[in-house]
Design a protein around this motif. Sequence first.
Motif, short mmCIF file in Angstrom:
data_model
loop_
_atom_site.label_atom_id
_atom_site.label_comp_id
_atom_site.label_asym_id
_atom_site.label_seq_id
_atom_site.Cartn_x
_atom_site.Cartn_y
_atom_site.Cartn_z
N ASN A 145 4.53 22.27 12.96
CA ASN A 145 5.47 21.74 11.98
C ASN A 145 6.87 22.26 12.20
N ASP A 174 4.34 17.57 11.86
CA ASP A 174 4.81 17.52 10.48
C ASP A 174 6.26 17.99 10.41
N CYS A 208 1.36 13.11 12.02
CA CYS A 208 2.68 13.23 11.42
C CYS A 208 2.64 13.13 9.91
N ALA A 209 3.31 14.08 9.27
CA ALA A 209 3.62 13.98 7.85
C ALA A 209 5.10 14.29 7.71
N LYS A 243 -1.55 10.59 7.00
CA LYS A 243 -0.65 11.48 6.28
C LYS A 243 0.48 10.67 5.64
#
Length: 264
Positions: A145, A174, A208-209, A243
């Motif tokens: 992230n 993320d 992916c978020a 996500k």
Amino acid sequence: TFDGNGKTITTTAPLFANLQGTVKNLTVAGAIDGAGLNCGVITMWTNGSLTVENVLNKAAVSGGTTSGGILGYCATGTVATFTGCQNDGNVTEATGQVGGIVGYIQDDVAVITDCVNNGNLETTSYGAGIIGRFGRDKALPPDSNITITGCANYGTVKGGKGQTSGILGYLVGDATITDCVNYGEIINETVCAAGILGSCFDDVKESCAILMTGCVNYGTIKGATISGGIAGRFGYSAAWSAKAYRMSNCANYGEVTLTTPADY
């Protein structure tokens, strides 16, 4: 730990080849020829823990592959923190990912806070005012992230393919992007241009978020087939993400155009 104690180093090469540790309180001037290598004024690359604080770059960087005003390339497993850094040097004639602060972080964790790019960036690939790319396609650690807070781009960013943006060019992983602003002109000659985030390619499901809050674009955005004032593209057509993509309290004031409109 390298503490510059407020002094200036004038150089014609990156200060370090491969660095783990801390560099702080330093100004770098001069001009660096990347000679087809990963290139940044502090270090060419790192594959460990790296902290960069209160570093100002005034040196021009040219002719590198993955290049950044502060750092070129962070290899897999890197934990990188950049705080209060500023790039005033132009980064040009690059052939890989380019960023005003850092070109490419493969993974694992990155935190970029209160950093500013004033330099003009140009590459035949893709990039952004703060970080050109974060994350690896199809081989990303599950907790990878990046957090970008209070950063700003004033420079022109021009890419020859993929995606370009004011803050983060290409994301796999993320990301939390908060209170960032772009004033620079963003140009991509083949695909995507955007003010804050170029695109997230979610070609491995659930990779992916994205949370973007309080971000603003004032710059002119010129994409070839995809353009966005805040973001160019979320997700990937062949594999949607489980996500969340969230955007709140963001605003665009810049002109957004396409040079080669296409039916998407």
